[in-house]
Design a protein around this motif. Sequence first.
Motif, PDB file in Angstrom:
ATOM      1  N   VAL A  53       0.856  -1.169   0.000  1.00  0.00           N
ATOM      2  CA  VAL A  53       0.000   0.000   0.000  1.00  0.00           C
ATOM      3  C   VAL A  53       0.896   1.223   0.000  1.00  0.00           C
ATOM      4  N   SER A  54       0.629   2.164  -0.861  1.00  0.00           N
ATOM      5  CA  SER A  54       1.439   3.377  -0.926  1.00  0.00           C
ATOM      6  C   SER A  54       1.406   4.069   0.417  1.00  0.00           C
ATOM      7  N   SER A  55       2.576   4.480   0.885  1.00  0.00           N
ATOM      8  CA  SER A  55       2.636   5.157   2.171  1.00  0.00           C
ATOM      9  C   SER A  55       1.863   6.467   2.142  1.00  0.00           C
ATOM     10  N   ASP A  56       1.662   7.024   0.940  1.00  0.00           N
ATOM     11  CA  ASP A  56       0.867   8.248   0.816  1.00  0.00           C
ATOM     12  C   ASP A  56      -0.595   7.995   1.147  1.00  0.00           C
ATOM     13  N   SER A  57      -1.042   6.728   1.022  1.00  0.00           N
ATOM     14  CA  SER A  57      -2.451   6.438   1.251  1.00  0.00           C
ATOM     15  C   SER A  57      -2.716   5.883   2.643  1.00  0.00           C
ATOM     16  N   GLU A  83      -1.428   8.760 -11.386  1.00  0.00           N
ATOM     17  CA  GLU A  83      -0.542   9.826 -10.905  1.00  0.00           C
ATOM     18  C   GLU A  83       0.460   9.292  -9.889  1.00  0.00           C
ATOM     19  N   GLN A  84      -0.003   8.426  -8.968  1.00  0.00           N
ATOM     20  CA  GLN A  84       0.893   7.855  -7.966  1.00  0.00           C
ATOM     21  C   GLN A  84       1.966   6.988  -8.621  1.00  0.00           C
ATOM     22  N   MET A  85       1.571   6.210  -9.614  1.00  0.00           N
ATOM     23  CA  MET A  85       2.531   5.359 -10.308  1.00  0.00           C
ATOM     24  C   MET A  85       3.534   6.221 -11.072  1.00  0.00           C
ATOM     25  N   ALA A  86       3.061   7.305 -11.696  1.00  0.00           N
ATOM     26  CA  ALA A  86       3.946   8.200 -12.443  1.00  0.00           C
ATOM     27  C   ALA A  86       4.955   8.879 -11.516  1.00  0.00           C
ATOM     28  N   LYS A  87       4.564   9.165 -10.281  1.00  0.00           N
ATOM     29  CA  LYS A  87       5.459   9.807  -9.313  1.00  0.00           C
ATOM     30  C   LYS A  87       6.534   8.851  -8.790  1.00  0.00           C
ATOM     31  N   SER A  88       6.327   7.570  -8.966  1.00  0.00           N
ATOM     32  CA  SER A  88       7.288   6.587  -8.471  1.00  0.00           C
ATOM     33  C   SER A  88       8.632   6.774  -9.174  1.00  0.00           C
ATOM     34  N   ASN A  89       9.697   6.569  -8.454  1.00  0.00           N
ATOM     35  CA  ASN A  89      11.030   6.665  -9.034  1.00  0.00           C
ATOM     36  C   ASN A  89      11.430   5.392  -9.767  1.00  0.00           C
ATOM     37  N   SER A  90      10.567   4.408  -9.797  1.00  0.00           N
ATOM     38  CA  SER A  90      10.877   3.130 -10.433  1.00  0.00           C
ATOM     39  C   SER A  90      10.512   3.146 -11.910  1.00  0.00           C
TER      40      SER A  90
END
Length: 187
Positions: A53-57, A83-90
């Motif tokens: 789970v994204s730590s942002d959520s 948007e969350q996936m796009a922000k990922s550094n991966s």
Amino acid sequence: MASGSDEPNPEDGKILSPEELDIADDEHVTEIDEGRYVVSSDVRTNDSYGNQVSSDSTPDPDPAPEPDAPEFTDANVHEWLAEQMAKSNSRYGFDVTAKFDGNVDQQQVVSNDIITAFESFMLWYGRQMDGSTSVENVLGILLSESNVPVKHPPESFKRMVQSTGLSPDDSIADLVEAIEARDGAKF
């Protein structure tokens, strides 16, 4: 340390204890196989299913009231996830919500290794199918029963043949027998 000095030498590295090296219990780590892990700097894992789970959520235990809360629609949720996936550094990742025989499960993985991302998805999917059948068998059945032709690289065939312990003097029948004995498969 420098001789006669109580000052630490910056070239001396900190020695880590075994506890500091143990990543298995870290909330940012999911074990995908024996000794193989997916490590994320911004994703928290849920140990019960290996979900992430994204730590942002992560819900705030004492959230402040929000008068202008956004409307949750399929489009808004998909846009937020994108948007969350796009922000990922991966470089690679997926975020999936799936239904398996009435049970809904979610999985998110981000990685810079395309094989790790794909393998994580396949292992997660295979674990959802049938608790009495091994993941390897589930994945083999799914691939063999699908209408997608799978081309096996010659190197994987070579490794399989070598794993039987047979020599070039053995017959194809010997190879089939060795594979059936090892894997329980019937040709």
